[in-house]
Design a protein around this motif. Structure first.
Motif, PDB file in Angstrom:
ATOM      1  N   THR A   1       0.832  -1.202   0.000  1.00 11.14           N
ATOM      2  CA  THR A   1       0.000   0.000   0.000  1.00 11.14           C
ATOM      3  C   THR A   1       0.870   1.256   0.000  1.00 11.14           C
ATOM      4  O   THR A   1       0.600   2.209  -0.735  1.00 11.14           O
ATOM      5  CB  THR A   1      -0.952  -0.005   1.204  1.00 11.14           C
ATOM      6  OG1 THR A   1      -1.746  -1.192   1.147  1.00 11.14           O
ATOM      7  CG2 THR A   1      -1.850   1.215   1.216  1.00 11.14           C
TER       8      THR A   1
ATOM      9  N   ASP B   1       1.138  14.979 -13.116  1.00 11.96           N
ATOM     10  CA  ASP B   1      -0.073  15.468 -13.777  1.00 11.96           C
ATOM     11  C   ASP B   1      -0.271  16.966 -13.559  1.00 11.96           C
ATOM     12  O   ASP B   1      -0.905  17.632 -14.368  1.00 11.96           O
ATOM     13  CB  ASP B   1      -1.315  14.715 -13.280  1.00 11.96           C
ATOM     14  CG  ASP B   1      -1.368  13.279 -13.769  1.00 11.96           C
ATOM     15  OD1 ASP B   1      -0.567  12.895 -14.647  1.00 11.96           O
ATOM     16  OD2 ASP B   1      -2.223  12.523 -13.245  1.00 11.96           O
TER      17      ASP B   1
ATOM     18  N   LEU C   1       2.232   1.792  -3.463  1.00  8.65           N
ATOM     19  CA  LEU C   1       1.200   2.314  -4.365  1.00  8.65           C
ATOM     20  C   LEU C   1       0.896   3.786  -4.071  1.00  8.65           C
ATOM     21  O   LEU C   1       0.692   4.579  -4.997  1.00  8.65           O
ATOM     22  CB  LEU C   1      -0.081   1.487  -4.255  1.00  8.65           C
ATOM     23  CG  LEU C   1      -0.049   0.147  -4.973  1.00  8.65           C
ATOM     24  CD1 LEU C   1      -1.294  -0.675  -4.620  1.00  8.65           C
ATOM     25  CD2 LEU C   1       0.049   0.343  -6.478  1.00  8.65           C
ATOM     26  N   LEU C   2       0.869   4.149  -2.799  1.00 14.37           N
ATOM     27  CA  LEU C   2       0.633   5.555  -2.443  1.00 14.37           C
ATOM     28  C   LEU C   2       1.761   6.453  -2.962  1.00 14.37           C
ATOM     29  O   LEU C   2       1.511   7.556  -3.439  1.00 14.37           O
ATOM     30  CB  LEU C   2       0.464   5.705  -0.933  1.00 14.37           C
ATOM     31  CG  LEU C   2      -0.854   5.176  -0.368  1.00 14.37           C
ATOM     32  CD1 LEU C   2      -0.806   5.108   1.160  1.00 14.37           C
ATOM     33  CD2 LEU C   2      -2.031   6.017  -0.841  1.00 14.37           C
ATOM     34  N   HIS C   3       2.999   5.967  -2.872  1.00 12.98           N
ATOM     35  CA  HIS C   3       4.125   6.725  -3.421  1.00 12.98           C
ATOM     36  C   HIS C   3       3.975   6.908  -4.934  1.00 12.98           C
ATOM     37  O   HIS C   3       4.176   8.005  -5.453  1.00 12.98           O
ATOM     38  CB  HIS C   3       5.458   6.025  -3.112  1.00 12.98           C
ATOM     39  CG  HIS C   3       6.105   6.467  -1.864  1.00 12.98           C
ATOM     40  ND1 HIS C   3       5.700   6.038  -0.626  1.00 12.98           N
ATOM     41  CD2 HIS C   3       7.147   7.308  -1.652  1.00 12.98           C
ATOM     42  CE1 HIS C   3       6.452   6.592   0.295  1.00 12.98           C
ATOM     43  NE2 HIS C   3       7.333   7.369  -0.292  1.00 12.98           N
TER      44      HIS C   3
ATOM     45  N   VAL D   1      -8.691   7.902  -2.848  1.00 12.88           N
ATOM     46  CA  VAL D   1      -7.938   6.824  -2.192  1.00 12.88           C
ATOM     47  C   VAL D   1      -8.755   6.182  -1.066  1.00 12.88           C
ATOM     48  O   VAL D   1      -8.740   4.966  -0.893  1.00 12.88           O
ATOM     49  CB  VAL D   1      -6.589   7.362  -1.665  1.00 12.88           C
ATOM     50  CG1 VAL D   1      -5.912   6.369  -0.737  1.00 12.88           C
ATOM     51  CG2 VAL D   1      -5.671   7.724  -2.831  1.00 12.88           C
TER      52      VAL D   1
ATOM     53  N   HIS E   1       1.227   6.767  -6.657  1.00 11.00           N
ATOM     54  CA  HIS E   1       0.063   7.626  -6.871  1.00 11.00           C
ATOM     55  C   HIS E   1       0.449   9.099  -6.696  1.00 11.00           C
ATOM     56  O   HIS E   1       0.088   9.950  -7.507  1.00 11.00           O
ATOM     57  CB  HIS E   1      -1.052   7.227  -5.899  1.00 11.00           C
ATOM     58  CG  HIS E   1      -2.324   7.973  -6.065  1.00 11.00           C
ATOM     59  ND1 HIS E   1      -3.088   7.902  -7.207  1.00 11.00           N
ATOM     60  CD2 HIS E   1      -2.976   8.811  -5.234  1.00 11.00           C
ATOM     61  CE1 HIS E   1      -4.156   8.670  -7.072  1.00 11.00           C
ATOM     62  NE2 HIS E   1      -4.112   9.235  -5.875  1.00 11.00           N
ATOM     63  N   PHE E   2       1.211   9.404  -5.660  1.00  9.05           N
ATOM     64  CA  PHE E   2       1.668  10.775  -5.411  1.00  9.05           C
ATOM     65  C   PHE E   2       2.532  11.263  -6.568  1.00  9.05           C
ATOM     66  O   PHE E   2       2.360  12.382  -7.049  1.00  9.05           O
ATOM     67  CB  PHE E   2       2.451  10.850  -4.095  1.00  9.05           C
ATOM     68  CG  PHE E   2       2.958  12.236  -3.799  1.00  9.05           C
ATOM     69  CD1 PHE E   2       2.188  13.111  -3.063  1.00  9.05           C
ATOM     70  CD2 PHE E   2       4.190  12.670  -4.268  1.00  9.05           C
ATOM     71  CE1 PHE E   2       2.630  14.398  -2.792  1.00  9.05           C
ATOM     72  CE2 PHE E   2       4.649  13.951  -4.012  1.00  9.05           C
ATOM     73  CZ  PHE E   2       3.862  14.819  -3.267  1.00  9.05           C
TER      74      PHE E   2
ATOM     75  N   ALA F   1      -7.301  13.960  -3.913  1.00 10.83           N
ATOM     76  CA  ALA F   1      -6.780  12.603  -4.102  1.00 10.83           C
ATOM     77  C   ALA F   1      -7.141  11.710  -2.919  1.00 10.83           C
ATOM     78  O   ALA F   1      -7.438  10.524  -3.101  1.00 10.83           O
ATOM     79  CB  ALA F   1      -5.266  12.643  -4.291  1.00 10.83           C
ATOM     80  N   ARG F   2      -7.131  12.257  -1.720  1.00 14.43           N
ATOM     81  CA  ARG F   2      -7.512  11.480  -0.535  1.00 14.43           C
ATOM     82  C   ARG F   2      -8.921  10.916  -0.676  1.00 14.43           C
ATOM     83  O   ARG F   2      -9.192   9.793  -0.282  1.00 14.43           O
ATOM     84  CB  ARG F   2      -7.453  12.332   0.721  1.00 14.43           C
ATOM     85  CG  ARG F   2      -6.114  12.469   1.317  1.00 14.43           C
ATOM     86  CD  ARG F   2      -6.240  13.210   2.630  1.00 14.43           C
ATOM     87  NE  ARG F   2      -4.922  13.510   3.176  1.00 14.43           N
ATOM     88  CZ  ARG F   2      -4.733  14.237   4.245  1.00 14.43           C
ATOM     89  NH1 ARG F   2      -5.765  14.762   4.892  1.00 14.43           N
ATOM     90  NH2 ARG F   2      -3.520  14.465   4.687  1.00 14.43           N
TER      91      ARG F   2
ATOM     92  N   LYS G   1       2.541  10.331  -9.656  1.00 15.66           N
ATOM     93  CA  LYS G   1       1.688  10.587 -10.817  1.00 15.66           C
ATOM     94  C   LYS G   1       0.901  11.884 -10.631  1.00 15.66           C
ATOM     95  O   LYS G   1       0.794  12.682 -11.557  1.00 15.66           O
ATOM     96  CB  LYS G   1       0.743   9.421 -11.061  1.00 15.66           C
ATOM     97  CG  LYS G   1      -0.120   9.609 -12.300  1.00 15.66           C
ATOM     98  CD  LYS G   1      -1.025   8.433 -12.550  1.00 15.66           C
ATOM     99  CE  LYS G   1      -1.904   8.568 -13.752  1.00 15.66           C
ATOM    100  NZ  LYS G   1      -2.313   9.874 -14.191  1.00 15.66           N
ATOM    101  N   LEU G   2       0.361  12.102  -9.443  1.00 17.30           N
ATOM    102  CA  LEU G   2      -0.375  13.346  -9.175  1.00 17.30           C
ATOM    103  C   LEU G   2       0.493  14.571  -9.413  1.00 17.30           C
ATOM    104  O   LEU G   2       0.063  15.541 -10.036  1.00 17.30           O
ATOM    105  CB  LEU G   2      -0.869  13.376  -7.730  1.00 17.30           C
ATOM    106  CG  LEU G   2      -2.141  12.643  -7.390  1.00 17.30           C
ATOM    107  CD1 LEU G   2      -2.376  12.672  -5.885  1.00 17.30           C
ATOM    108  CD2 LEU G   2      -3.321  13.242  -8.118  1.00 17.30           C
TER     109      LEU G   2
END
Length: 159
Positions: A23, A37, A26-28, A126, A30-31, A122-123, A33-34
């Motif tokens: 997890t 973006d 994946l959070l890293h 998630v 995701h961050f 994003a939270r 990518k955010l």
């Protein structure tokens, strides 16, 4: 060996730390990518440091080590990167010439202010499907595991 695949489990299947690790990874991602973006050149670790400094007070590098569970070389490397981007400033500690204090700059505060709404949105994605009680339980469980580890740790031998 069992012929029923449902009954076959490996040690990893019962290792909750593995799920924390997965997890976290994946959070890293995701961050990262955010931030990409939103054309923001910032790592999750740098974002955490900016958040720690967001109250506007200068803190010592040692305090940042203690609050982030990063070692001194990593904090120094992260601060070097933030300083090159003009997001933090380091000054000699007036009470101890061997130390530095660190503070967020106006540019750092502006970048943090720009990314906070992105992170809050994003939270929502998630944590979708989780109740507030679920999140509070997750936090309490994480804190208990952390406490258990820290109680048995001999810090004089660490890192």
């Amino acid at each position: 060996m069992s012929s029923d695949p449902k009954k076959e489990t490996s040690l990893i299947d019962t290792a909750y730390a593995y799920y924390f690790h997965r997890t976290n990874r994946l959070l890293h991602l995701h961050f990262t990518k955010l931030m990409a973006d939103h054309t923001t050149d910032l790592t999750v670790e740098q974002w955490f440091l900016l958040n720690r400094l967001s109250n506007g007070k200068s803190v010592s590098q040692t305090d940042l080590v203690d609050k982030t569970f990063k070692d001194r070389p990593n904090i120094t490397r992260l601060l070097d990167g933030l300083e090159k981007k003009s997001l933090v400033a380091r000054k000699d500690d007036p009470n101890d010439r061997r130390k530095f204090t660190v503070s967020i700059t106006k540019a750092g505060k502006a970048l943090l202010d720009k990314t906070i709404p992105v992170m809050l949105e994003a939270r929502k994605a998630v944590y979708k499907g989780l109740k507030q009680e679920d999140l509070e339980a997750l936090k309490a469980i994480s804190e208990k595991i952390e406490s258990n580890i820290l109680q048995g740790w001999d810090w004089s031998e660490s890192i």
